[in-house]
Scaffold this active site. Structure first.
Site, PDB file in Angstrom:
ATOM      1  CG  ASP A 289      -2.050  -1.034   1.076  1.00 19.15           C
ATOM      2  OD1 ASP A 289      -2.248  -1.542  -0.038  1.00 19.15           O
ATOM      3  OD2 ASP A 289      -2.716  -1.322   2.086  1.00 19.15           O
ATOM      4  N   GLY A 290       2.024   1.220   0.653  1.00 23.66           N
ATOM      5  CA  GLY A 290       2.915   2.375   0.660  1.00 23.66           C
ATOM      6  C   GLY A 290       3.404   2.713  -0.742  1.00 23.66           C
TER       7      GLY A 290
ATOM      8  NE  ARG B  89       7.214   4.528  -1.809  1.00 20.77           N
ATOM      9  CZ  ARG B  89       7.112   3.862  -0.654  1.00 20.77           C
ATOM     10  NH1 ARG B  89       6.952   4.526   0.478  1.00 20.77           N
ATOM     11  NH2 ARG B  89       7.185   2.549  -0.623  1.00 20.77           N
TER      12      ARG B  89
ATOM     13  CD  GLU C  20      -3.029   8.828   6.410  1.00 21.98           C
ATOM     14  OE1 GLU C  20      -1.822   8.595   6.167  1.00 21.98           O
ATOM     15  OE2 GLU C  20      -3.910   7.962   6.334  1.00 21.98           O
TER      16      GLU C  20
ATOM     17  CG  ASP D  78       0.071  12.478  21.458  1.00 25.24           C
ATOM     18  OD1 ASP D  78       0.299  13.370  22.305  1.00 25.24           O
ATOM     19  OD2 ASP D  78       0.153  11.270  21.702  1.00 25.24           O
TER      20      ASP D  78
ATOM     21  CB  THR E 249      -9.508   1.469   5.603  1.00 20.72           C
ATOM     22  OG1 THR E 249      -8.791   1.845   4.425  1.00 20.72           O
ATOM     23  CG2 THR E 249     -10.994   1.368   5.279  1.00 20.72           C
TER      24      THR E 249
ATOM     25  CB  SER F 172      -8.460   8.139  10.020  1.00 19.24           C
ATOM     26  OG  SER F 172      -9.668   8.555  10.600  1.00 19.24           O
TER      27      SER F 172
ATOM     28  CB  ALA G 164      -3.318  10.458  21.925  1.00 22.18           C
TER      29      ALA G 164
END
Length: 297
Positions: free
Chosen positions: A74-75, A79, A150, A179, A190, A193, A214
């Site tokens: 997924d990374g 990209r 995101e 934070d 998904t 978040s 947080a």
């Protein structure tokens, strides 16, 4: 069919997977074009790619391309967005990583996936992106950046909270003591978040979600907003700077920099093969609704 191929060159299975992919492409007399770094790695690994053309940026991809193939996880898929941008080239993710939520075609099924593409057995899922703008220049990035999943603001070099003042269409919303804060698209709902308590949003929903990280406040909860809203943010804290992540990219901004986040004016065309869907992937990859009572007897 002209196919742009991009991959995560550091993955131990990358060259083996690329060899298999190229074999499937050649067998169907299609034309592969390799990303420059991937081409160099393939050449040094002894793959027969010397005669192939390459690309190195979004400017090299025009409307003559029929497909952008992302090989990795997924990374790597995220990209890929910086290559495809507003070209409209459909994107397919081949998974050799772990979860494979966006890159949802397994490497052993690539030949079948090609047949689906050649025979028009697929649909296009239009995925919205978000655009980040800042009022001050940043050495690490131009004034505009895009993200498919995101944009997340977080503290840097400190265990102390940051304060994120937030406006929606110039109307003051809140100051988050936390934070950090995540502004997510439906595609990103998904991901990070979700890990911070945000909702899952169907990709066709025209919305964004603001999810605090947080928060030191029991009343600070994720908020879904229409995606035509403009979000303005200003961060303060004990450290002089903070981090902003755009999918896989990290940028440092000075405190009091004014950030603007809004929906990008274009979409990413993500390929969904016949028989696949967002909801099926939810069940298969995130075990959505997993319950032993749902098992067939």
């Amino acid at each position: 069919m002209k196919i742009a191929i991009f991959g995560y060159v550091k993955h131990p299975e990358m060259m083996t997977s690329l060899t298999s992919v190229l074999g499937s492409i050649y067998a169907r007399q299609l034309k592969p074009i390799l990303e420059k770094e991937l081409y160099a790695e393939a050449l040094s690994s002894g793959l027969d790619v010397a005669n192939l053309q390459t690309f190195s940026s979004a400017e090299d991809l025009d409307d003559s391309f029929d497909l952008f193939l992302s090989i990795g996880g997924d990374g790597t898929f995220l990209r890929s967005v910086n290559f495809v941008r507003d070209s409209g080239i459909p994107v397919l993710g081949l998974n050799i990583g772990r979860l494979g939520f966006l890159a949802n075609v397994q490497k052993e099924n690539f030949g079948q996936a090609l047949e689906c593409l050649l025979n028009s057995r697929y649909a296009i899922s239009k995925r919205s992106l978000i655009l980040l703008e800042s009022d001050l220049p940043c050495e690490e990035a131009p004034r505009q950046q895009i993200a498919l999943n995101e944009i997340a603001l977080s503290r840097r070099k400190t265990t102390s909270m940051i304060t994120v003042e937030t406006w929606l269409n110039d109307e003051y919303l809140n100051a988050y003591w936390a934070d950090g804060l995540i502004i997510s698209t439906p595609t990103g709902s998904t991901g990070y978040s979700l890990s911070c308590g945000g909702p899952v949003i169907s990709p066709e929903t025209r919305a964004l979600v603001l999810t605090p990280i947080a928060p030191h406040n029991l009343n600070a909860r994720p908020l879904i907003i229409p995606d035509n809203m403009t979000v303005k943010l200003k961060v303060s804290g004990r450290e002089p700077s903070y981090l902003v992540s755009l999918d896989a990219k990290m940028i440092t901004f000075a405190n009091e920099t004014s950030l603007t986040i809004k929906k990008a004016p274009f979409y990413i065309n993500m390929i969904e093969l016949q028989g696949e869907s967002f909801y099926k992937t939810l069940r298969k990859k995130l075990l959505w609704g997993e319950d032993k009572r749902n098992l067939k007897q």
